[in-house]
Design an enzyme around this catalytic site. Structure first.
Site, PDB file in Angstrom:
ATOM      1  N   LYS A 189       0.854  -1.196   0.000  1.00  0.00           N
ATOM      2  CA  LYS A 189       0.000   0.000   0.000  1.00  0.00           C
ATOM      3  C   LYS A 189       0.876   1.228   0.000  1.00  0.00           C
ATOM      4  CE  LYS A 189      -4.485   0.851   0.122  1.00  0.00           C
ATOM      5  NZ  LYS A 189      -5.593  -0.007  -0.343  1.00  0.00           N
TER       6      LYS A 189
HETATM    7  P1  NAD Z   1     -13.000   7.568  -3.375  1.00  0.00           P
HETATM    8  O1  NAD Z   1     -11.957   8.590  -3.199  1.00  0.00           O
HETATM    9  O2  NAD Z   1     -13.486   7.265  -4.750  1.00  0.00           O
HETATM   10  O3  NAD Z   1     -14.272   7.919  -2.478  1.00  0.00           O
HETATM   11  C1  NAD Z   1     -14.219   8.149  -1.104  1.00  0.00           C
HETATM   12  C2  NAD Z   1     -15.602   8.572  -0.654  1.00  0.00           C
HETATM   13  O4  NAD Z   1     -15.649   8.632   0.773  1.00  0.00           O
HETATM   14  C3  NAD Z   1     -16.012   9.955  -1.152  1.00  0.00           C
HETATM   15  O5  NAD Z   1     -17.372   9.933  -1.508  1.00  0.00           O
HETATM   16  C4  NAD Z   1     -15.816  10.845   0.070  1.00  0.00           C
HETATM   17  O6  NAD Z   1     -16.646  11.981   0.063  1.00  0.00           O
HETATM   18  C5  NAD Z   1     -16.221   9.877   1.150  1.00  0.00           C
HETATM   19  N1  NAD Z   1     -15.707  10.245   2.464  1.00  0.00           N
HETATM   20  C6  NAD Z   1     -14.503  10.724   2.807  1.00  0.00           C
HETATM   21  N2  NAD Z   1     -14.455  10.960   4.134  1.00  0.00           N
HETATM   22  C7  NAD Z   1     -15.674  10.627   4.617  1.00  0.00           C
HETATM   23  C8  NAD Z   1     -16.273  10.644   5.893  1.00  0.00           C
HETATM   24  N3  NAD Z   1     -15.578  11.069   6.946  1.00  0.00           N
HETATM   25  N4  NAD Z   1     -17.557  10.223   6.020  1.00  0.00           N
HETATM   26  C9  NAD Z   1     -18.240   9.802   4.951  1.00  0.00           C
HETATM   27  N5  NAD Z   1     -17.739   9.747   3.714  1.00  0.00           N
HETATM   28  C10 NAD Z   1     -16.481  10.171   3.557  1.00  0.00           C
HETATM   29  O7  NAD Z   1     -12.431   6.250  -2.659  1.00  0.00           O
HETATM   30  P2  NAD Z   1     -12.840   4.744  -2.926  1.00  0.00           P
HETATM   31  O8  NAD Z   1     -11.871   4.179  -3.888  1.00  0.00           O
HETATM   32  O9  NAD Z   1     -14.299   4.640  -3.170  1.00  0.00           O
HETATM   33  O10 NAD Z   1     -12.477   4.120  -1.499  1.00  0.00           O
HETATM   34  C11 NAD Z   1     -13.420   4.071  -0.431  1.00  0.00           C
HETATM   35  C12 NAD Z   1     -13.054   2.919   0.486  1.00  0.00           C
HETATM   36  O11 NAD Z   1     -13.050   1.708  -0.286  1.00  0.00           O
HETATM   37  C13 NAD Z   1     -11.655   3.009   1.093  1.00  0.00           C
HETATM   38  O12 NAD Z   1     -11.677   2.422   2.382  1.00  0.00           O
HETATM   39  C14 NAD Z   1     -10.813   2.167   0.167  1.00  0.00           C
HETATM   40  O13 NAD Z   1      -9.639   1.688   0.785  1.00  0.00           O
HETATM   41  C15 NAD Z   1     -11.801   1.063  -0.136  1.00  0.00           C
HETATM   42  N6  NAD Z   1     -11.501   0.286  -1.325  1.00  0.00           N
HETATM   43  C16 NAD Z   1     -11.451   0.856  -2.558  1.00  0.00           C
HETATM   44  C17 NAD Z   1     -11.156   0.073  -3.658  1.00  0.00           C
HETATM   45  C18 NAD Z   1     -11.116   0.628  -5.045  1.00  0.00           C
HETATM   46  O14 NAD Z   1     -10.903  -0.165  -5.991  1.00  0.00           O
HETATM   47  N7  NAD Z   1     -11.324   1.894  -5.259  1.00  0.00           N
HETATM   48  C19 NAD Z   1     -10.889  -1.292  -3.506  1.00  0.00           C
HETATM   49  C20 NAD Z   1     -10.974  -1.853  -2.235  1.00  0.00           C
HETATM   50  C21 NAD Z   1     -11.283  -1.053  -1.151  1.00  0.00           C
END
Ligand code: NAD
Length: 421
Positions: free
Chosen positions: A111
């Site tokens: 990561k």
């Molecule tokens: P992203 O940047 O696309 O979206 C993040 C979202 O979370 C946004 O809508 C933001 O406004 C919201 N957010 C931020 N702080 C917040 C808070 N305090 N309360 C509520 N909402 C809040 O990110 P993503 O890729 O969707 O990632 C989100 C989660 O999913 C993370 O934990 C990430 O590690 C996990 N994840 C993502 C992927 C991927 O392929 N993108 C894969 C596995 C896990």
């Protein structure tokens, strides 16, 4: 002792170690293996001097951590966020090790993260910072060594800059150095939706297990980015009624169900969920406590803790985010009969299609979207059912079961390889 009176440890890396220790106990792992698997193999801290638009130079701090490489090269996203810490990146790297092992793809865990506020940076500043960060970590990444991907506040454009910077350094185009790339430069069909599609597949399985009809089920989603917004749309396409969604600015609620396509359009044009018609506003905290069938945390870590777990009224929690639930909260949810699909299983669709993208990039031979989704469904449903079988065998909740499966696989790979020299 009343555990609610004990202050909960919210350090993500210590939480990750606690989850590992629990599985190691069940598996009766040898002491030396516990020592090896508890800690990251490699941690790189870099300073990233960046030319800003006003001509000044700012130095950002960034990290790349490789937790374990026993089953293959490191794999894991890069996060841009003001609250990134080395311990958070170490936790996320170790969760990647266990996630790849849970779905049985040939990767270890890695990561990366940079402490920055991307919302306050221009596109040019982000490009400058990303390219210098890529250059600094290029000493440990590479198609056979460590393959980054997008995470919170990074996206396909970020991956394109990293791929280009790395390729310039080695002198030839290296499609396999990152995944989550734009389609025009070796991305995979279906990668953008893959995390959410994986959540959809395991939610279907969990509903079958809990005898809940997904059609008409009430769903609440915290976080409306890549993982959350697409999960909301896919579950609504399955006939579920998505009653609430939120982002960092707060949430919106309509007990009759939100039109997710309209919500996505609103967020796309205004940049936030606020002001969406046909909905009341709701805080992120209250959203987690809504009476619903499926709760999808899709934002950040430590959202469901000992403090609020007792008020979670969902029947299924499908963790699209990494680390949204603390170990103390896990026990409370389990005691209350809430069925949790743990992050290392629920959100593994992203890394699974990243694996497909990497295979396609290395072979320079690209698949149709239907083929990607078909293989993803096979991987996710098989993993769900393997974890479910272990949860029955050991009489533990799904997170403990996923760790038993994953830690067992990584331990076996480490034993067979032996310790060098
Ligand atoms: P992203 O940047 O696309 O979206 C993040 C979202 O979370 C946004 O809508 C933001 O406004 C919201 N957010 C931020 N702080 C917040 C808070 N305090 N309360 C509520 N909402 C809040 O990110 P993503 O890729 O969707 O990632 C989100 C989660 O999913 C993370 O934990 C990430 O590690 C996990 N994840 C993502 C992927 C991927 O392929 N993108 C894969 C596995 C896990």
């Amino acid at each position: 002792m009343d555990t609610t009176l004990v202050k909960e440890n919210l350090n993500p890396f210590e939480i990750a170690q606690q989850q590992f220790d629990n599985a190691a106990e069940h598996l009766k792992l040898e002491a030396w293996l516990r020592e090896v698997l508890r800690r990251p193999k490699r941690q790189l801290i870099v300073s990233i001097p960046t030319k800003m638009d006003d001509g000044s130079i700012r130095v950002f701090e960034g990290y790349r951590v490789q937790h374990n490489l026993a089953r293959g090269p490191a794999k894991g996203g890069i996060r841009y966020h003001p609250s990134v810490t080395l311990d958070e990146v170490k936790a996320l790297a170790s969760w990647m090790t266990w996630k790849c092992a849970t779905v049985n793809i040939p990767y270890g865990g890695g990561k990366g993260g940079v402490i920055c506020d991307p919302k306050r940076m221009s596109q040019q500043e982000l490009e400058n910072m990303t390219r210098r960060y890529a250059s600094e970590i290029s000493i440990i990444i590479g198609p056979e060594r460590d393959i980054p991907a997008p995470d919170v506040y990074t996206n396909p454009q970020t991956m394109a800059w990293i791929m280009d910077t790395y390729s310039m350094t080695v002198g030839s185009t290296q499609l396999g150095v990152v995944t989550g790339k734009p389609l025009q430069i070796g991305g995979s069909q279906g990668r953008g939706e893959a995390t959410a599609r994986g959540v959809q597949f395991v939610t279907r399985e969990a509903c079958r297990e809990k005898k809940i009809a997904l059609k008409g089920a009430r769903v609440a989603v915290q976080g409306f980015g890549n993982a959350g917004s697409v999960a909301a749309r896919l579950l609504s396409e399955d006939g579920a009624s998505v009653i609430a969604v939120s982002d960092s600015s707060g949430g919106i609620l309509n007990p009759k169900g939100l039109n997710i396509t309209a919500v996505q359009a609103h967020k796309g044009s205004t940049g936030s969920l606020r002001g969406f018609r046909d909905a009341d506003s709701i805080s992120n905290e209250r959203l987690l406590e809504l009476e619903c069938d499926v709760l999808v945390p899709a934002a950040l870590e430590n959202q469901i803790t000992q403090a609020n777990a007792g008020r979670v009224r969902a029947r299924i929690v499908a963790e699209a985010a990494n680390g949204p639930t603390t170990p103390g909260a896990d026990e409370i949810l389990h005691k209350n009969g809430v069925f949790t699909i743990p992050d290392i299983l629920a959100n593994a669709g992203g890394v699974t299609v990243s694996y497909f993208e990497w295979v396609q990039s290395l072979q320079a031979f690209f698949w149709e979207e239907a083929q990607v989704n078909h293989h993803l469904e096979k991987v996710m449903t098989r993993a769900f059912n393997e974890v479910l079988a272990i949860s029955r065998k050991f009489n533990v909740h799904m997170r403990a079961a996923a760790y038993i499966l994953a830690v067992g696989r990584v331990a076996e790979a480490t034993r067979i390889r032996g310790i060098y020299p």
